[in-house]
Design a protein around this motif. Structure first.
Motif, PDB file in Angstrom:
ATOM      1  N   LYS A  34       0.832  -1.213   0.000  1.00  0.00           N
ATOM      2  CA  LYS A  34       0.000   0.000   0.000  1.00  0.00           C
ATOM      3  C   LYS A  34       0.865   1.262   0.000  1.00  0.00           C
ATOM      4  CE  LYS A  34      -3.566   2.403   2.680  1.00  0.00           C
ATOM      5  NZ  LYS A  34      -4.401   2.377   3.915  1.00  0.00           N
ATOM      6  N   ASN A  35       2.014   1.206   0.682  1.00  0.00           N
ATOM      7  CA  ASN A  35       2.895   2.377   0.803  1.00  0.00           C
ATOM      8  C   ASN A  35       3.937   2.474  -0.315  1.00  0.00           C
ATOM      9  OD1 ASN A  35       1.512   3.078   3.098  1.00  0.00           O
ATOM     10  ND2 ASN A  35       3.034   2.244   4.512  1.00  0.00           N
ATOM     11  N   GLY A  36       3.849   1.612  -1.313  1.00  0.00           N
ATOM     12  CA  GLY A  36       4.737   1.702  -2.468  1.00  0.00           C
ATOM     13  C   GLY A  36       6.135   1.174  -2.243  1.00  0.00           C
ATOM     14  N   LYS A  37       6.343   0.354  -1.211  1.00  0.00           N
ATOM     15  CA  LYS A  37       7.652  -0.260  -0.976  1.00  0.00           C
ATOM     16  C   LYS A  37       7.759  -1.612  -1.680  1.00  0.00           C
ATOM     17  CE  LYS A  37       8.172   3.252   1.705  1.00  0.00           C
ATOM     18  NZ  LYS A  37       8.863   4.460   1.188  1.00  0.00           N
ATOM     19  N   LEU A  38       6.622  -2.207  -1.982  1.00  0.00           N
ATOM     20  CA  LEU A  38       6.536  -3.424  -2.782  1.00  0.00           C
ATOM     21  C   LEU A  38       5.571  -3.170  -3.933  1.00  0.00           C
ATOM     22  CD1 LEU A  38       6.142  -6.218  -0.045  1.00  0.00           C
ATOM     23  CD2 LEU A  38       8.229  -5.640  -1.310  1.00  0.00           C
ATOM     24  N   ARG A  39       5.873  -3.728  -5.108  1.00  0.00           N
ATOM     25  CA  ARG A  39       4.922  -3.681  -6.219  1.00  0.00           C
ATOM     26  C   ARG A  39       3.926  -4.817  -6.062  1.00  0.00           C
ATOM     27  NH1 ARG A  39       7.098  -4.533 -12.257  1.00  0.00           N
ATOM     28  NH2 ARG A  39       6.979  -6.700 -11.630  1.00  0.00           N
ATOM     29  N   PRO A  40       2.648  -4.603  -6.345  1.00  0.00           N
ATOM     30  CA  PRO A  40       1.684  -5.713  -6.272  1.00  0.00           C
ATOM     31  C   PRO A  40       1.999  -6.771  -7.325  1.00  0.00           C
ATOM     32  CG  PRO A  40       0.639  -3.737  -7.192  1.00  0.00           C
ATOM     33  CD  PRO A  40       1.984  -3.330  -6.703  1.00  0.00           C
ATOM     34  N   ASN A  41       2.486  -7.921  -6.870  1.00  0.00           N
ATOM     35  CA  ASN A  41       3.001  -8.942  -7.790  1.00  0.00           C
ATOM     36  C   ASN A  41       2.293 -10.286  -7.681  1.00  0.00           C
ATOM     37  OD1 ASN A  41       4.946  -7.461  -9.136  1.00  0.00           O
ATOM     38  ND2 ASN A  41       6.670  -8.211  -7.952  1.00  0.00           N
ATOM     39  N   SER A  42       1.240 -10.374  -6.884  1.00  0.00           N
ATOM     40  CA  SER A  42       0.562 -11.656  -6.705  1.00  0.00           C
ATOM     41  C   SER A  42      -0.583 -11.773  -7.709  1.00  0.00           C
ATOM     42  CB  SER A  42       0.024 -11.771  -5.270  1.00  0.00           C
ATOM     43  OG  SER A  42      -0.603 -13.020  -5.071  1.00  0.00           O
ATOM     44  N   GLU A  45      -3.851  14.365  -5.885  1.00  0.00           N
ATOM     45  CA  GLU A  45      -3.350  15.026  -7.086  1.00  0.00           C
ATOM     46  C   GLU A  45      -3.279  14.094  -8.285  1.00  0.00           C
ATOM     47  OE1 GLU A  45       0.373  16.748  -6.129  1.00  0.00           O
ATOM     48  OE2 GLU A  45      -0.441  18.204  -4.708  1.00  0.00           O
ATOM     49  N   GLY A  46      -3.459  12.799  -8.053  1.00  0.00           N
ATOM     50  CA  GLY A  46      -3.394  11.828  -9.141  1.00  0.00           C
ATOM     51  C   GLY A  46      -2.341  10.770  -8.911  1.00  0.00           C
ATOM     52  N   TRP A  47      -1.915  10.115 -10.006  1.00  0.00           N
ATOM     53  CA  TRP A  47      -0.933   9.027  -9.932  1.00  0.00           C
ATOM     54  C   TRP A  47       0.486   9.584  -9.926  1.00  0.00           C
ATOM     55  CZ3 TRP A  47      -2.103   4.181  -8.778  1.00  0.00           C
ATOM     56  CH2 TRP A  47      -3.391   3.707  -9.037  1.00  0.00           C
ATOM     57  N   HIS A  48       1.359   8.881  -9.179  1.00  0.00           N
ATOM     58  CA  HIS A  48       2.771   9.239  -9.112  1.00  0.00           C
ATOM     59  C   HIS A  48       3.613   7.982  -9.313  1.00  0.00           C
ATOM     60  CE1 HIS A  48       1.728  13.228  -7.547  1.00  0.00           C
ATOM     61  NE2 HIS A  48       0.828  12.595  -6.807  1.00  0.00           N
ATOM     62  N   VAL A  49       4.691   8.103 -10.083  1.00  0.00           N
ATOM     63  CA  VAL A  49       5.586   6.985 -10.361  1.00  0.00           C
ATOM     64  C   VAL A  49       6.629   6.896  -9.256  1.00  0.00           C
ATOM     65  CG1 VAL A  49       7.188   5.972 -12.018  1.00  0.00           C
ATOM     66  CG2 VAL A  49       5.257   7.344 -12.837  1.00  0.00           C
ATOM     67  N   LYS A  50       6.676   5.753  -8.571  1.00  0.00           N
ATOM     68  CA  LYS A  50       7.641   5.552  -7.489  1.00  0.00           C
ATOM     69  C   LYS A  50       8.858   4.762  -7.931  1.00  0.00           C
ATOM     70  CE  LYS A  50       6.897   7.088  -4.159  1.00  0.00           C
ATOM     71  NZ  LYS A  50       7.093   8.496  -3.756  1.00  0.00           N
ATOM     72  N   ALA A  51       8.720   3.966  -8.971  1.00  0.00           N
ATOM     73  CA  ALA A  51       9.842   3.182  -9.507  1.00  0.00           C
ATOM     74  C   ALA A  51       9.457   2.719 -10.900  1.00  0.00           C
ATOM     75  CB  ALA A  51      10.155   1.982  -8.613  1.00  0.00           C
ATOM     76  N   ALA A  52      10.419   2.776 -11.852  1.00  0.00           N
ATOM     77  CA  ALA A  52      10.014   2.513 -13.248  1.00  0.00           C
ATOM     78  C   ALA A  52      11.167   2.047 -14.120  1.00  0.00           C
ATOM     79  CB  ALA A  52       9.376   3.755 -13.852  1.00  0.00           C
ATOM     80  N   ILE A  91      18.753   0.451 -18.618  1.00  0.00           N
ATOM     81  CA  ILE A  91      19.542  -0.248 -17.597  1.00  0.00           C
ATOM     82  C   ILE A  91      18.600  -0.950 -16.632  1.00  0.00           C
ATOM     83  CG2 ILE A  91      21.350  -0.026 -15.860  1.00  0.00           C
ATOM     84  CD1 ILE A  91      22.132   0.774 -18.761  1.00  0.00           C
ATOM     85  N   GLY A  92      18.639  -2.274 -16.654  1.00  0.00           N
ATOM     86  CA  GLY A  92      17.758  -3.058 -15.803  1.00  0.00           C
ATOM     87  C   GLY A  92      17.970  -2.777 -14.327  1.00  0.00           C
ATOM     88  N   GLY A  93      16.870  -2.627 -13.605  1.00  0.00           N
ATOM     89  CA  GLY A  93      16.936  -2.395 -12.174  1.00  0.00           C
ATOM     90  C   GLY A  93      17.066  -0.941 -11.774  1.00  0.00           C
ATOM     91  N   ALA A  94      17.373  -0.061 -12.731  1.00  0.00           N
ATOM     92  CA  ALA A  94      17.591   1.354 -12.391  1.00  0.00           C
ATOM     93  C   ALA A  94      16.256   2.087 -12.270  1.00  0.00           C
ATOM     94  CB  ALA A  94      18.486   2.007 -13.437  1.00  0.00           C
ATOM     95  N   ALA A  95      15.436   1.638 -11.338  1.00  0.00           N
ATOM     96  CA  ALA A  95      14.051   2.098 -11.248  1.00  0.00           C
ATOM     97  C   ALA A  95      13.926   3.538 -10.792  1.00  0.00           C
ATOM     98  CB  ALA A  95      13.275   1.185 -10.301  1.00  0.00           C
ATOM     99  N   GLN A  96      14.831   3.989  -9.921  1.00  0.00           N
ATOM    100  CA  GLN A  96      14.764   5.377  -9.457  1.00  0.00           C
ATOM    101  C   GLN A  96      15.331   6.329 -10.502  1.00  0.00           C
ATOM    102  OE1 GLN A  96      13.037   6.343  -6.777  1.00  0.00           O
ATOM    103  NE2 GLN A  96      12.530   4.158  -6.767  1.00  0.00           N
ATOM    104  N   TYR A  97      16.385   5.893 -11.179  1.00  0.00           N
ATOM    105  CA  TYR A  97      17.013   6.706 -12.225  1.00  0.00           C
ATOM    106  C   TYR A  97      15.994   7.050 -13.315  1.00  0.00           C
ATOM    107  CZ  TYR A  97      20.149   7.821 -16.132  1.00  0.00           C
ATOM    108  OH  TYR A  97      20.764   8.421 -17.194  1.00  0.00           O
ATOM    109  N   TYR A  98      15.212   6.060 -13.731  1.00  0.00           N
ATOM    110  CA  TYR A  98      14.244   6.306 -14.804  1.00  0.00           C
ATOM    111  C   TYR A  98      12.970   6.971 -14.284  1.00  0.00           C
ATOM    112  CZ  TYR A  98      17.249   3.750 -17.961  1.00  0.00           C
ATOM    113  OH  TYR A  98      18.325   3.370 -18.730  1.00  0.00           O
ATOM    114  N   ALA A  99      12.589   6.702 -13.047  1.00  0.00           N
ATOM    115  CA  ALA A  99      11.408   7.361 -12.491  1.00  0.00           C
ATOM    116  C   ALA A  99      11.607   8.875 -12.455  1.00  0.00           C
ATOM    117  CB  ALA A  99      11.122   6.832 -11.085  1.00  0.00           C
ATOM    118  N   GLU A 100      12.838   9.304 -12.247  1.00  0.00           N
ATOM    119  CA  GLU A 100      13.137  10.733 -12.208  1.00  0.00           C
ATOM    120  C   GLU A 100      12.906  11.396 -13.565  1.00  0.00           C
ATOM    121  OE1 GLU A 100      17.294  12.240 -11.630  1.00  0.00           O
ATOM    122  OE2 GLU A 100      16.484  12.950  -9.722  1.00  0.00           O
ATOM    123  N   CYS A 101      12.997  10.602 -14.650  1.00  0.00           N
ATOM    124  CA  CYS A 101      12.778  11.141 -16.000  1.00  0.00           C
ATOM    125  C   CYS A 101      11.300  11.307 -16.325  1.00  0.00           C
ATOM    126  CB  CYS A 101      13.414  10.220 -17.043  1.00  0.00           C
ATOM    127  SG  CYS A 101      15.200   9.993 -16.873  1.00  0.00           S
TER     128      CYS A 101
END
Length: 515
Positions: free
Chosen positions: A96-104, A389-396, A445-455
């Motif tokens: 719920k807090n965006g520390k895990l992606r819903p993967n089940s 305010e809407g949707w926000h990207v936490k990791a991408a 770059i695989g795994g660079a979720a914060q680097y790309y979320a910033e873009c």
């Protein structure tokens, strides 16, 4: 035990957002071994930046937080039923807090539970022991590297290596082949856990348990210690490199364990883990449920002295001098795509659309909800949070692209898509479509979720939420989104070239080593 649920939640947050010290040192050693000017050096530089960003923002290092897997050792008399409920509640809160992606995901209906709970998830292994404290270890192993796990039944014939028999040398060949077959699809440079023996189930369990060992420990079994050291040296001679770009560093760690087996069975099971090696553990007070101790070192900044010479002591070629940097504004034209070549760095500006397995399957037989002519499709299942305010990207970060091989070429031609972004490359069917249609594959770059979320500056909208957050089609406005051309419209593929070259190098390890 009133603090137990909160302690598990803290463990999940720590594991998702901060790599432990031993893993950071291994990544930094890899970075130091690569010339900063090469594609692999650039990838490791991005990875290092991403690790720091995730720590500072307390956000997931990689958007794919995998299937949370807990190993719990308890004293006699501990209430494991209550602990299981508290672990599930902590997982739900972390999602719920965006520390895990819903993967089940329901395997029959494809429905995402939305909270990482469901039959079989999360995975929890309980075991009693003689100590008076509770030990909980957690590993978050993404689907991209989980898909590169592999199990061998000896004797067997291996591509490039010939026959692998029921001995230490056969085991050696299997492990090297496991590294070769992963290429860059598991987000190399990676870590291996290897289980020798057992049955098909316990062999994989043993392999994954090896990943809980510290990176710098020494195997107490002399033969296995020798094997681990050999694999580290040999695997890094295959030239697969970070993200499969080619380079000096393909493997960052290898841990091997052995168990007894049946006379008729001889399994070698390999658990492949990406560079984003997310595992942590805590010792918990059984009376209060509070954390008494963290098992693995928490964080570690290490200076990097980069390598600028090759093995002969000569200056390494500066690839950056050969790489072009091209800025493309969406929508992209065929003429622009035809001008791109493998090795070019492309900077995307404008709107792009995420698309994974469910969307690709859907688009084969249906229309798109948005105009995709000249569009960019991003193989990504982001971590998203919504507020007033809407949707926000936490990791991408990108997902592994090869899963879309049966669909990608047809979809590009059907809708006029000009660029696909993902990781690990794609196969001959997609390569042929890129040449025929005028398309390009860009490796992020695989795994660079914060680097790309910033873009990603804005979420313009979303379709197919019924597929679940990771599989939905997100429409994203981006600035400065950088990726490398690894498959172009002229029939060239960096991935095919690296795979061919690494197979030739693999053959050099065919002769026996352990006798």
């Amino acid at each position: 035990m009133h603090q137990f649920e909160e302690s598990v939640y803290q463990l999940i947050v720590e594991t998702s957002t901060q790599l432990p010290g031993d893993v950071r040192r291994a990544v930094n050693r890899g970075w130091a071994s690569e010339n900063e000017a090469t594609r692999a050096g650039l990838a490791l530089s991005t990875i290092s930046r991403n690790i720091k960003m995730a720590e500072e923002q307390v956000s997931p290092i990689c958007q794919d937080t995998g299937m949370p897997t807990f190993i719990v050792h308890t004293p006699v008399g501990a209430n494991q039923i209550k602990m299981k409920r508290d672990i599930a509640a902590a997982v739900q809160k972390a999602t719920k807090n965006g520390k895990l992606r819903p993967n089940s995901v329901d395997s029959l209906t494809g429905e995402n539970s939305g909270d990482n709970l469901g039959p079989g998830t999360p995975v929890i292994h309980f075991e009693q022991w003689e100590h008076e404290y509770i030990d909980i270890r957690l590993i978050l192993k993404g689907g991209g590297c989980e898909n590169k796990n592999i199990q061998y039944s000896l004797p067997t014939e291996l591509e490039g290596l010939g026959r692998a028999g029921r001995d230490l040398d056969g085991i050696r060949k299997c492990i090297l082949h496991a590294v070769y077959q992963a290429q860059g699809q598991g987000c190399s440079a990676g870590f291996l856990g290897v289980g020798i023996g057992g049955d098909r189930t316990t062999g994989y369990e043993l392999a994954k348990k090896q990943l809980f060992r510290p990176v710098d420990d020494v195997n107490p079994v002399q033969e296995l210690d020798r094997l681990e050291k050999y694999i580290m040296e040999a695997a890094n001679q295959l030239g697969i490199g970070t993200m499969g770009f080619g380079g000096e560093v393909t493997l960052l760690g290898c841990k091997v364990g052995a168990a007894n087996r049946l006379p008729a069975s001889f399994f070698v099971s390999v658990a492949y883990n990406c560079w984003a090696f997310r595992r942590q553990g805590v010792e918990i007070n059984p009376a209060t449920g509070e954390i008494a101790k963290w098992v693995y070192e928490r964080g570690s900044e290490v200076s990097v002295e980069r390598k600028t010479e090759n093995a002969a002591g000569e200056p390494k070629e500066m690839e950056s001098s050969k790489s072009r940097e091209i800025v493309l504004h969406t929508p992209i034209t065929e003429e622009q795509v035809r001008e791109l070549r493998v090795g070019d760095v492309v900077i995307i500006q404008g709107e792009m659309h995420t698309g994974r397995d469910a969307l690709h399957k859907y688009l084969m037989d249906h229309d798109s909800p948005v105009d995709l002519n000249g569009a960019v499709i991003y193989h990504c299942g982001p971590v998203m949070l919504k507020d007033e305010e809407g949707w926000h990207v936490k990791a991408a970060g990108p997902t592994t692209s090869i899963r879309e091989e049966p669909y990608q070429g047809d979809i590009m031609k059907k809708f006029g898509i000009r660029a696909v972004i993902g990781k690990g490359g794609m196969g001959p069917k997609t390569l042929a479509a890129l040449k025929e249609h005028g398309g390009v594959y860009l490796n992020a770059i695989g795994g660079a979720a914060q680097y790309y979320a910033e873009c990603i500056k804005k979420v313009n909208g979303v379709d197919f939420m019924e597929f679940g957050i990771p599989e939905a089609m997100w429409h994203l406005d981006v600035e400065g989104f950088a990726a490398i051309v690894t498959m172009d419209s002229h029939g060239d593929s960096l991935h095919a070239g690296v795979e061919k070259a690494s197979l030739e190098k693999l053959a050099a390890f065919k002769e026996p080593v352990f006798k």
